[in-house]
Design a protein around this motif. Structure first.
Motif, PDB file in Angstrom:
ATOM      1  N   ALA A 124       0.830  -1.211   0.000  1.00 49.55           N
ATOM      2  CA  ALA A 124       0.000   0.000   0.000  1.00 49.55           C
ATOM      3  C   ALA A 124       0.859   1.252   0.000  1.00 49.55           C
ATOM      4  N   ALA A 125       1.959   1.224   0.749  1.00 45.48           N
ATOM      5  CA  ALA A 125       2.861   2.379   0.763  1.00 45.48           C
ATOM      6  C   ALA A 125       3.498   2.574  -0.607  1.00 45.48           C
ATOM      7  N   HIS A 126       3.864   1.475  -1.257  1.00 45.88           N
ATOM      8  CA  HIS A 126       4.433   1.537  -2.606  1.00 45.88           C
ATOM      9  C   HIS A 126       3.452   2.170  -3.585  1.00 45.88           C
ATOM     10  N   LEU A 127       2.158   1.920  -3.376  1.00 49.27           N
ATOM     11  CA  LEU A 127       1.118   2.431  -4.272  1.00 49.27           C
ATOM     12  C   LEU A 127       0.548   3.762  -3.811  1.00 49.27           C
ATOM     13  N   ASP A 128       1.006   4.236  -2.646  1.00 44.27           N
ATOM     14  CA  ASP A 128       0.399   5.422  -2.039  1.00 44.27           C
ATOM     15  C   ASP A 128      -1.115   5.233  -1.943  1.00 44.27           C
ATOM     16  N   GLY A 129      -1.492   4.030  -1.490  1.00 41.11           N
ATOM     17  CA  GLY A 129      -2.904   3.668  -1.463  1.00 41.11           C
ATOM     18  C   GLY A 129      -3.428   3.467  -0.061  1.00 41.11           C
ATOM     19  N   ARG A 130      -4.658   3.030   0.032  1.00 37.32           N
ATOM     20  CA  ARG A 130      -5.344   2.802   1.303  1.00 37.32           C
ATOM     21  C   ARG A 130      -6.156   1.516   1.178  1.00 37.32           C
ATOM     22  N   LEU A 131      -6.581   0.972   2.294  1.00 37.08           N
ATOM     23  CA  LEU A 131      -7.432  -0.205   2.289  1.00 37.08           C
ATOM     24  C   LEU A 131      -8.894   0.207   2.135  1.00 37.08           C
ATOM     25  N   ILE A 132      -9.703  -0.695   1.579  1.00 37.02           N
ATOM     26  CA  ILE A 132     -11.133  -0.427   1.500  1.00 37.02           C
ATOM     27  C   ILE A 132     -11.846  -0.913   2.766  1.00 37.02           C
ATOM     28  N   ASP A 133     -11.162  -1.757   3.548  1.00 41.47           N
ATOM     29  CA  ASP A 133     -11.694  -2.262   4.809  1.00 41.47           C
ATOM     30  C   ASP A 133     -10.495  -2.721   5.625  1.00 41.47           C
ATOM     31  N   GLU A 134     -10.530  -2.519   6.915  1.00 41.16           N
ATOM     32  CA  GLU A 134      -9.350  -2.834   7.724  1.00 41.16           C
ATOM     33  C   GLU A 134      -9.031  -4.317   7.774  1.00 41.16           C
ATOM     34  N   THR A 135      -9.981  -5.183   7.394  1.00 41.98           N
ATOM     35  CA  THR A 135      -9.752  -6.633   7.436  1.00 41.98           C
ATOM     36  C   THR A 135      -9.613  -7.256   6.053  1.00 41.98           C
ATOM     37  N   ILE A 136      -9.634  -6.450   4.991  1.00 40.59           N
ATOM     38  CA  ILE A 136      -9.630  -6.972   3.624  1.00 40.59           C
ATOM     39  C   ILE A 136      -8.358  -6.526   2.900  1.00 40.59           C
ATOM     40  N   ALA A 137      -7.688  -7.468   2.229  1.00 36.95           N
ATOM     41  CA  ALA A 137      -6.428  -7.164   1.543  1.00 36.95           C
ATOM     42  C   ALA A 137      -6.665  -6.644   0.133  1.00 36.95           C
ATOM     43  N   TYR A 138      -7.483  -5.638  -0.001  1.00 40.68           N
ATOM     44  CA  TYR A 138      -7.636  -4.898  -1.256  1.00 40.68           C
ATOM     45  C   TYR A 138      -7.163  -3.475  -1.012  1.00 40.68           C
ATOM     46  N   ILE A 139      -6.355  -2.969  -1.932  1.00 48.13           N
ATOM     47  CA  ILE A 139      -5.823  -1.613  -1.844  1.00 48.13           C
ATOM     48  C   ILE A 139      -6.489  -0.762  -2.912  1.00 48.13           C
ATOM     49  N   THR A 140      -6.754   0.475  -2.594  1.00 46.50           N
ATOM     50  CA  THR A 140      -7.380   1.365  -3.572  1.00 46.50           C
ATOM     51  C   THR A 140      -6.636   2.692  -3.626  1.00 46.50           C
ATOM     52  N   SER A 141      -6.711   3.350  -4.755  1.00 47.84           N
ATOM     53  CA  SER A 141      -6.135   4.686  -4.910  1.00 47.84           C
ATOM     54  C   SER A 141      -6.848   5.394  -6.049  1.00 47.84           C
ATOM     55  N   ASP A 142      -6.614   6.685  -6.142  1.00 48.17           N
ATOM     56  CA  ASP A 142      -7.266   7.478  -7.183  1.00 48.17           C
ATOM     57  C   ASP A 142      -6.399   7.610  -8.425  1.00 48.17           C
ATOM     58  N   GLU A 143      -5.144   7.177  -8.313  1.00 51.52           N
ATOM     59  CA  GLU A 143      -4.227   7.249  -9.442  1.00 51.52           C
ATOM     60  C   GLU A 143      -3.689   5.863  -9.763  1.00 51.52           C
ATOM     61  N   LEU A 144      -3.404   5.648 -11.035  1.00 51.69           N
ATOM     62  CA  LEU A 144      -2.845   4.379 -11.476  1.00 51.69           C
ATOM     63  C   LEU A 144      -1.326   4.423 -11.337  1.00 51.69           C
ATOM     64  N   ARG A 145      -0.784   3.436 -10.642  1.00 49.17           N
ATOM     65  CA  ARG A 145       0.657   3.365 -10.447  1.00 49.17           C
ATOM     66  C   ARG A 145       1.179   2.012 -10.911  1.00 49.17           C
ATOM     67  N   ALA A 146       2.342   2.021 -11.535  1.00 47.62           N
ATOM     68  CA  ALA A 146       2.969   0.772 -11.953  1.00 47.62           C
ATOM     69  C   ALA A 146       3.437   0.004 -10.727  1.00 47.62           C
ATOM     70  N   THR A 147       3.165  -1.288 -10.691  1.00 46.88           N
ATOM     71  CA  THR A 147       3.602  -2.102  -9.563  1.00 46.88           C
ATOM     72  C   THR A 147       3.737  -3.561  -9.973  1.00 46.88           C
ATOM     73  N   PRO A 148       4.781  -4.226  -9.494  1.00 45.18           N
ATOM     74  CA  PRO A 148       4.860  -5.673  -9.720  1.00 45.18           C
ATOM     75  C   PRO A 148       4.162  -6.461  -8.619  1.00 45.18           C
ATOM     76  N   TYR A 149       3.694  -5.771  -7.586  1.00 49.81           N
ATOM     77  CA  TYR A 149       3.213  -6.444  -6.389  1.00 49.81           C
ATOM     78  C   TYR A 149       1.704  -6.679  -6.359  1.00 49.81           C
ATOM     79  N   ALA A 150       0.982  -6.178  -7.343  1.00 50.16           N
ATOM     80  CA  ALA A 150      -0.473  -6.306  -7.324  1.00 50.16           C
ATOM     81  C   ALA A 150      -1.027  -6.211  -8.738  1.00 50.16           C
ATOM     82  N   THR A 151      -2.227  -6.742  -8.903  1.00 49.85           N
ATOM     83  CA  THR A 151      -2.962  -6.619 -10.155  1.00 49.85           C
ATOM     84  C   THR A 151      -3.940  -5.458 -10.042  1.00 49.85           C
ATOM     85  N   ALA A 152      -3.950  -4.600 -11.057  1.00 50.35           N
ATOM     86  CA  ALA A 152      -4.780  -3.393 -11.002  1.00 50.35           C
ATOM     87  C   ALA A 152      -6.080  -3.578 -11.773  1.00 50.35           C
TER      88      ALA A 152
END
Length: 423
Positions: free
Chosen positions: A304-332
């Motif tokens: 999440a820090a790499h993506l400058d993102g946030r969680l959609i729920d404190e117990t769910i491993a989905y990250i969200t953001s308003d901008e698209l960022r390149a990452t090898p660590y997640a599928t967008a």
């Protein structure tokens, strides 16, 4: 296949028979067997056909090497994929390892990668057939000068002459019954053949850990689902995925690494920075699904820090953001709709957009994707991704489109949005 049948495959007649079956079609096996038995012993034909089938299955893990190698049914299933074994061998080589004891070596997949990295290997297994197969594989690939195969109880092997150890304990019921040591007798639990209690491994995890601590460097392969609390304090755990599927966890000893997730084939790695849990916020334009190795390693905060993102729920491993960022660590995914879960509304929306193909994902939802798919009765030329999850504790459905991987202007891996269907 017993040892005698396997040995027959190694003589001239067996080799010629195997070579003739390189492109064997399993659908024609009965006719092929009938034809070959006119010229060869029935037992040899049966062994050769079985080996041809195993080689075809093994090609997914070993590529073209599979057609020069030998396998047992358990060996194909349990052997390490070449890319994963090569990654581990490279780590050992980088640590300066020159001689290594490979305990519970199986058919030799890891020993082969280690030898190709220039490491001298003692490969040990209790099964005489498995050792014969591993020995034949080393010879077939021209590595028998670097790989010594020994049939023995791994708990009785003197590893003092070596500067590293790799242990891959048996973690499946079938292999466990054949290979477990006396100290583990009666202590294993299995569901569908898989063993979940680390002390029920063969040999037990506690024995492997003590053996690892006797040498400068060591690695123990464990089940990916191993609880973090079961990881020894002096071990550096690594979770490894290949093409998005988590393949294994490894406990490393004698390194300065922290918790790590490695994503193959890109070799992207993410390590623990001890970050606090990410902030929770509203669903943005993009949703990121972290790679399974990242999730298993509990490194969602780092992603999440790499993506400058946030969680959609404190117990769910989905990250969200308003901008698209390149990452090898997640599928967008690009979000088109965020709605409270409602089956009737979902059916109407997909029908309106003529969605005939939907990838249904769930995390934190009790809905079963197969059952939902039957109820949706999808029809049409378009496609989308349906994510069933929770947002701030509330059951939610997200409609999205996968973001295809592309290249940025600088040439680094990146991603670009794709047009939504039927806007």
């Amino acid at each position: 296949m017993d040892l005698d049948a396997f040995s027959a495959l190694l003589d001239d007649e067996g080799q010629a028979l195997l070579a003739s079956l390189r492109h064997h079609d399993p659908a024609d096996e009965l006719a092929t067997a009938t034809r070959l038995r006119r010229e060869h012993p029935a037992a040899l034909v049966s062994a050769a056909l079985g080996q041809a089938r195993l080689r075809q299955r093994a090609a997914a893990k070993f590529g073209d090497d599979a057609y020069r190698m030998y396998f047992t049914p358990d060996g194909v299933e349990q052997a390490t994929r070449t890319a994963v074994a090569e990654h581990r061998a490279a780590r050992f080589a980088a640590l300066g390892v020159r001689r290594l004891a490979d305990l519970c070596c199986g058919i030799g997949g890891d020993a082969i990668a280690l030898a190709r990295a220039g490491i001298e290997v003692l490969a040990v297994d209790r099964s005489e057939l498995t050792c014969a197969v591993a020995r034949a594989n080393a010879q077939a690939l021209g590595l028998d000068g670097l790989i010594e195969v020994r049939c023995a109880d791994v708990t009785q092997v003197d590893t003092a002459p070596y500067d590293a150890l790799f242990t891959d304990p048996a973690r499946r019921g079938g292999r466990e019954k054949k290979a477990r040591s006396a100290s583990a007798e009666g202590r294993w639990r299995a569901t569908g053949g898989r063993i979940f209690d680390p002390e029920a491994y063969s040999p037990p995890l506690s024995w492997a850990v003590e053996a690892a601590r006797t040498l400068p460097h060591a690695a123990i392969k464990v089940a990916p689902g191993i609880p973090h609390e079961a990881v020894p304090e002096d071990a550096a755990p690594e979770w490894v995925s290949y093409a998005g599927d988590v393949k294994e966890a490894v406990l490393w000893f004698g390194t300065d690494d922290s918790i790590r997730a490695t994503l193959l084939p890109s070799s992207a790695g993410l390590t623990s920075a001890g970050l606090p849990a990410p902030a929770v916020g509203p669903v943005g334009r993009y949703l990121y699904e972290p790679d399974g190795a990242v999730i298993r390693a509990h490194l969602v905060a780092e992603a999440a820090a790499h993506l400058d993102g946030r969680l959609i729920d404190e117990t769910i491993a989905y990250i969200t953001s308003d901008e698209l960022r390149a990452t090898p660590y997640a599928t967008a995914y690009e979000i088109t709709d965020t709605l409270p879960f409602n089956l009737k509304k979902l059916k109407a929306l997909l029908r309106e957009r003529r969605i005939g193909t939907a990838v249904i994902k769930k995390r934190g939802s009790a809905v079963e994707p197969d059952e939902l798919r039957r109820k949706l009765k999808l029809d049409g030329p378009n496609s989308c991704v349906v994510v069933l999850t929770r947002v701030a504790g509330a059951p939610t459905m997200l409609l999205a489109q996968a973001v295809p991987t592309t290249r940025t202007a600088s040439g680094a891996p990146g991603a670009a949005p794709t047009p939504l269907v039927d806007r």
